[in-house]
Write a protein that holds these residues in place. Structure first.
Motif, mmCIF file in Angstrom:
data_model
loop_
_atom_site.group_PDB
_atom_site.id
_atom_site.type_symbol
_atom_site.label_atom_id
_atom_site.label_comp_id
_atom_site.label_asym_id
_atom_site.label_seq_id
_atom_site.Cartn_x
_atom_site.Cartn_y
_atom_site.Cartn_z
ATOM 1 N N ARG A 157 -12.564 2.087 -4.159
ATOM 2 C CA ARG A 157 -12.208 3.357 -3.534
ATOM 3 C C ARG A 157 -11.708 4.312 -4.596
ATOM 4 O O ARG A 157 -10.936 3.938 -5.473
ATOM 5 N N ASN A 182 -9.296 -4.349 0.715
ATOM 6 C CA ASN A 182 -8.878 -3.188 1.500
ATOM 7 C C ASN A 182 -7.374 -3.161 1.739
ATOM 8 O O ASN A 182 -6.784 -2.086 1.836
ATOM 9 N N GLN A 185 -5.930 -1.492 -1.162
ATOM 10 C CA GLN A 185 -6.273 -0.069 -1.153
ATOM 11 C C GLN A 185 -5.435 0.715 -0.145
ATOM 12 O O GLN A 185 -5.111 1.883 -0.381
#
Length: 278
Positions: A157, A182, A185
């Motif tokens: 990301r 994730n 993130q």
């Protein structure tokens, strides 16, 4: 007491004060509904212990065939339209009707619900004081179906300016639906990649091992937590098999989220008070 409506369910515990209770908004995952999500997370039991009112918005199949929040679509990534606008409006409506403490409104979710919770925290810091993301994704991790699917697989990301939203994250390191990257993130989008943290390894009473990182901001204590659940899949930690996507092994994510939320209040610098919109 649980009240069921067409577009949401509402739980008001006997322990909640008549006015000034905190409010937790709980966003279900794809294929779930408020009843299933409440059963699987056992959040109502935790709410009874902590005196939280709990709002469970429902995503109708008319808005998404899989009852999935549209976290990856640009039309649903602004304050003024789509899922975020509807959820925020419902949050404020319930807050007004229940007389909750407007500086203690929180949002959490699982999977697609976690991604939408992160997005709501990014879009509405004037409404939500903290965010809980279980097995979810950072705000705008995807901006169309293709990038959304890539994010689910753990695509890198792009760095962004952290939104400084207090956030607690739970993610299993064997999650085959939403890649564990994730979880990291989400924290980085909230608090920044360079935010200082303390890390501890734990083994729960049921044998589940997990790593807990507390993220610290100077002068403001713990502003984030990241719980990595070892050998855990895509399911709510410490939940009940009475609902879907729930893992009865701990730690108890519902209990820990409410404990974290109790330490956070809305930051005045994040804009006008939610009460100004009542």
């Amino acid at each position: 007491m649980t009240a069921i409506h067409d577009d949401h369910s509402l739980y008001v515990p006997a322990t909640a004060p008549r006015r000034g209770a905190p409010l937790a908004v709980m966003l279900h995952g794809a294929g779930q509904d408020p009843g299933d999500f409440a059963a699987g997370t056992t959040m109502n039991l935790a709410a009874e212990r902590h005196g939280f009112v709990v709002l469970y918005p429902a995503q109708p199949s008319s808005a998404n065939a899989h009852q999935c929040w549209n976290w990856f679509e640009p039309a649903h990534q602004t304050r003024n339209a789509g899922d975020p606008a509807r959820i925020a409006a419902l949050t404020l409506q319930v807050a007004r009707e229940q007389g909750v403490d407007i500086d203690r409104i929180y949002v959490a979710g699982l999977s697609a619900g976690g991604a939408m919770a992160a997005l709501l925290g990014d879009l509405f810091p004037d409404v939500y004081a903290a965010v809980g993301v279980h097995s979810g994704l950072a705000a705008r991790a995807g901006t169309d179906l293709s990038s959304g699917l890539a994010a689910l697989r753990g695509a890198p990301r792009e760095a962004s300016v952290p939104r400084e939203m207090p956030t607690i994250v739970f993610h299993g390191d064997r999650d085959a639906v939403v890649h564990p990257l994730n979880g990291t993130q989400v924290i980085e989008a909230s608090l920044g990649a360079d935010c200082a943290f303390e890390s501890c390894e734990h083994t729960g009473p049921d044998g589940r091992q997990f790593t807990r990182r507390n993220y610290l901001h100077e002068g403001s204590g713990v502003r984030g937590e990241h719980w990595t659940l070892h050998d855990a899949a895509h399911a709510w930690s410490g939940g009940s098999l009475g609902g879907s996507f729930a893992d009865p092994l701990g730690p108890d994510a519902s209990e820990e989220m409410l404990r974290f939320f109790e330490t956070q209040r809305r930051i005045p610098s994040h804009g006008s008070r939610a009460a100004d919109r009542f």
